[in-house]
Design an enzyme around this catalytic site. Structure first.
Site, PDB file in Angstrom:
ATOM      1  N   HIS A  87      -8.874  12.746  11.110  1.00 55.56           N
ATOM      2  CA  HIS A  87      -9.503  13.926  11.702  1.00 55.56           C
ATOM      3  C   HIS A  87      -8.472  14.719  12.477  1.00 55.56           C
ATOM      4  O   HIS A  87      -7.541  14.156  13.051  1.00 55.56           O
ATOM      5  CB  HIS A  87     -10.629  13.505  12.648  1.00 55.56           C
ATOM      6  N   ALA A 122      -7.087 -10.310   3.270  1.00 52.90           N
ATOM      7  CA  ALA A 122      -8.464 -10.016   3.681  1.00 52.90           C
ATOM      8  C   ALA A 122      -8.498  -9.213   4.978  1.00 52.90           C
ATOM      9  O   ALA A 122      -7.782  -9.519   5.929  1.00 52.90           O
ATOM     10  CB  ALA A 122      -9.241 -11.320   3.867  1.00 52.90           C
ATOM     11  N   ALA A 140      -3.509 -10.852   6.303  1.00 53.68           N
ATOM     12  CA  ALA A 140      -4.916 -10.630   6.618  1.00 53.68           C
ATOM     13  C   ALA A 140      -5.051  -9.977   7.984  1.00 53.68           C
ATOM     14  O   ALA A 140      -4.376 -10.354   8.943  1.00 53.68           O
ATOM     15  CB  ALA A 140      -5.669 -11.956   6.593  1.00 53.68           C
ATOM     16  N   LYS A 163       8.830 -11.313   7.820  1.00 52.36           N
ATOM     17  CA  LYS A 163       9.958 -11.913   7.116  1.00 52.36           C
ATOM     18  C   LYS A 163      10.047 -11.293   5.737  1.00 52.36           C
ATOM     19  O   LYS A 163       9.165 -10.569   5.295  1.00 52.36           O
ATOM     20  CB  LYS A 163       9.842 -13.432   7.039  1.00 52.36           C
TER      21      LYS A 163
END
Length: 188
Positions: A87, A122, A140, A163
């Site tokens: 935005h 995830a 994740a 790494k």
């Protein structure tokens, strides 16, 4: 037992009915593309997927103005979020939700690229303008706001390089192979 039947029915409905419709809405879709259950796409025509792409359950791809480019052999875990836009926050005296798409600047919406051979963990979030280098891994829950170098592993919020996947010698060899492949594809 009932849960297993419901889960099986949901997977079958996604594979046979929902995913094929979603694939047909994409700007480009390669071979062997699997779209997880509950995938939400805004601006599907701006999403270009290569071949051998897996998108986990409940992922969110938002790209109403800019594009999302996904190379070959990319895996997205469940609940991954990829957002090409933002935005405007620089207009005094106007609520942000009053600003229309036509009033956005080029920097407010920028393409996102996954170069290929990537694993996105995830719950990771990838934001506008990012290029995820070839062979890179995003941990994740990471929030990626800057480019990810090839063959690196990033994590955290904001994401930073944790790494490299390979030692310096193997990394040089891998990058040389990529360059050769790129030159070959360019000539074809």
């Amino acid at each position: 037992m009932i849960y297993k039947l419901c889960d099986l029915a949901s997977r079958a409905a996604n594979k046979l009915l929902i995913a094929p419709i979603k694939r047909s809405a994409l700007g480009k879709c390669g071979k062997n593309v699997q779209l997880g259950r509950g995938l939400r796409m805004y601006g599907a025509e701006n999403i270009c997927l290569g071949s051998h792409v897996f998108v986990g359950d409940e992922a969110l791809f938002m790209c109403t103005r800019a594009k999302i480019y996904v190379g070959d052999h990319v895996m997205f875990g469940p609940r991954v979020t990829v957002i090409t836009g933002g935005h405007r926050t620089d207009l005094a005296g106007r609520p942000m939700d009053d600003i229309t798409n036509e009033e956005k600047r080029p920097e407010d919406d920028r393409d996102i690229r996954f170069q290929g051979d990537n694993w996105i963990g995830a719950g990771a979030t990838v934001l506008r303008g990012v290029t995820v280098g070839y062979g890179a891994v995003i941990g994740a829950g990471a929030v990626v706001t800057k480019d990810v170098p090839p063959y690196s592993i990033v994590g955290g919020s904001p994401a930073k390089v944790l790494k490299m996947r390979f030692d310096e010698q193997i990394l040089k060899e891998q990058l040389a192979l990529l360059e050769q492949k790129s030159e070959k594809n360019f000539k074809e």
